[in-house]
Write a protein that holds these residues in place. Structure first.
Motif, PDB file in Angstrom:
ATOM      1  N   GLY A  43       0.822  -1.211   0.000  1.00 26.22           N
ATOM      2  CA  GLY A  43       0.000   0.000   0.000  1.00 26.22           C
ATOM      3  C   GLY A  43       0.852   1.256   0.000  1.00 26.22           C
ATOM      4  O   GLY A  43       0.337   2.365  -0.149  1.00 26.22           O
ATOM      5  N   ALA A 240       3.722 -13.395 -23.828  1.00 22.20           N
ATOM      6  CA  ALA A 240       4.604 -13.135 -24.978  1.00 22.20           C
ATOM      7  C   ALA A 240       5.684 -14.200 -24.974  1.00 22.20           C
ATOM      8  O   ALA A 240       6.375 -14.381 -23.960  1.00 22.20           O
ATOM      9  CB  ALA A 240       5.212 -11.749 -24.846  1.00 22.20           C
ATOM     10  N   SER A 344      10.592  -3.399 -12.729  1.00 22.49           N
ATOM     11  CA  SER A 344      11.583  -4.180 -11.980  1.00 22.49           C
ATOM     12  C   SER A 344      12.446  -5.075 -12.858  1.00 22.49           C
ATOM     13  O   SER A 344      13.420  -5.644 -12.360  1.00 22.49           O
ATOM     14  CB  SER A 344      10.922  -4.978 -10.848  1.00 22.49           C
ATOM     15  OG  SER A 344       9.789  -5.620 -11.292  1.00 22.49           O
TER      16      SER A 344
END
Ligand SMILES: Cc1cc2nc3c(=O)[nH]c(=O)nc-3n(C[C@H](O)[C@H](O)[C@H](O)COP(=O)(O)OP(=O)(O)OC[C@H]3O[C@@H](n4cnc5c(N)ncnc54)[C@H](O)[C@@H]3O)c2cc1C
Length: 377
Positions: A43, A240, A344
């Motif tokens: 959060g 993909a 990331s």
């Protein structure tokens, strides 16, 4: 199928990219293979000490209310962690001692909320704690199977019966100034945490549970809904697998579900995450990026990938795809011309962009700007 931009990965970085491009009137598709880090989100958007206003706007337009107050937040095991930009229902405090007497309320049979650890942690800060498990007949059907008594299942019920919880807590309250509740409110109805705070005559703090994270799933759902309302195509559950590339230019993406239909575009964004989301993979010899075979920053000797002491900083977490200054990833040392790596999957290769959610947001906005600033974008 032809789009302006095709995005691989539907986590925070992919969704921020997709929403920003759709807002600019560009047609996009997101290929999303499933769970992402938002499902475990605390959060708090980490490493966003300076918050880009467009990000706050983007979140608000999606119905995600945030607040910004550098300080600390309560963690699920009763420790505290620095935090600043956070979802509205996450309490931020100037110091860890946020009350004097605390009532920690849990639900009988719910094992994913660590009330005893929380009490221990708060008592270390000089607070006095009382734990009370509520018996709620509305949760009995979940108790019949321990695998059902999880945060998301409870949250689905709580959206309907939160007023009962408020009533029960009001009866329970003695002289406590603070009530700690598990973070299982507001999955669908985002107004519920605020209404609980209004209904209980004490400070209300929502504390994290074992994953999946209810505020994280809510954030993911709202961003995805916003993306689709803007006309984006979200290919849920597809993957993909490979790409058609010539002279450093990506022409199309092949996916598992679309079979012989390729996804063509002028621009491509790789937001497939790190090891956790399989954006990066490893075998005993090397760490690799599976869709394009991009160059990955890594120590050549496998023994240097990790630190034998588990709790130490682990080197592999800083590994990511190599990019040029414009976030174009490298393939055999040469930058891909119309591909951008964000989020990331960059690991720690772009320290100036921060880490965690900060990296996802900053890199996504940077890639979008690069795409939109091109002539004939
Ligand atoms: C468990 C966990 C908890 C975290 N909690 C926080 C937190 O509380 N606060 C914070 O600031 N940061 C947190 N982070 C850091 C987090 O990585 C970033 O905040 C951010 O959410 C990462 O977003 P991302 O979009 O780059 O990657 P991800 O969220 O990992 O999303 C990548 C997505 O791409 C998909 N994908 C991968 N390969 C393919 C493919 N070939 N085809 C299609 N889809 C594909 C994956 O399935 C996944 O859905 C956490 C990270 C983890 C791992």
């Amino acid at each position: 199928m032809k789009f302006h931009t095709v995005i691989i990965g539907g986590g925070l970085a992919g969704l921020v990219s997709g929403i920003s491009l759709q807002k600019a009137g560009k047609s996009t598709a997101i290929i999303s293979n499933g769970q992402n880090a938002l499902h475990f989100f605390s959060g708090s958007f980490e490493t966003l000490e300076e918050v880009p206003q467009r990000m706050v706007d983007l979140l608000e337009e999606a119905g995600i209310r945030t607040h910004y107050q550098p300080g600390v937040r309560l963690m699920p095991l009763g420790t505290f962690r620095p935090a600043a930009l956070s979802l509205e229902d996450i309490s931020l405090f100037p110091t860890p001692r946020f009350g004097k007497k605390v009532l920690i309320v849990t639900f009988r049979g719910y094992h994913d909320f660590f009330s005893s650890f929380l009490a221990e942690g708060l008592e270390k800060q000089g607070m006095t704690c009382r734990i009370h498990p509520l018996d709620l007949p509305q949760l009995e059907w979940l108790e019949q199977s321990p695998s059902e008594m999880r945060s998301v299942q409870i949250a689905r019920t709580m959206d309907r019966i939160w007023e009962v919880v408020v009533q029960e807590v009001r009866i329970l309250l003695k002289d406590e100034d603070t009530v700690v509740l598990p973070q299982v409110f507001g999955l669908q109805d985002t107004s519920v945490p605020g209404r609980i705070r209004q209904g209980i005559p004490a400070q209300v703090v929502f504390a994290g549970t074992l994953p999946p994270s209810v505020p994280g799933i809510r954030t993911q759902m709202l961003l995805k809904r916003r993306y689709e309302l803007l006309g984006g195509t979200y290919l849920m559950g597809d993957e993909a697998t490979t790409a058609h590339v010539h002279d450093g230019v990506v022409h199309s993406i092949v996916t598992k579900n679309l079979d012989s239909h390729f996804l063509e575009a002028d621009h491509f964004i790789l937001a497939s995450g790190g090891f956790f989301s399989k954006g990066l993979k490893s075998n005993p010899f090397r760490i690799h990026e599976p869709v394009f075979g991009l160059d990955v920053e890594q120590a050549p000797d496998r023994n240097d990938w990790y630190h034998p002491e588990f709790m130490s900083d682990q080197p592999y977490l800083s590994y990511g795809v190599k990019t040029d200054a414009g976030l174009h990833p490298l393939q055999a040392g040469a930058p891909m011309k119309n591909l951008y790596a964000v989020g990331s999957i960059l690991g720690g290769t772009r320290p100036e962009m921060g880490s965690a959610a900060g990296l996802a947001i900053r890199s996504a906005l940077t890639a979008v700007d690069q795409i939109l600033n091109q002539p004939n974008a």
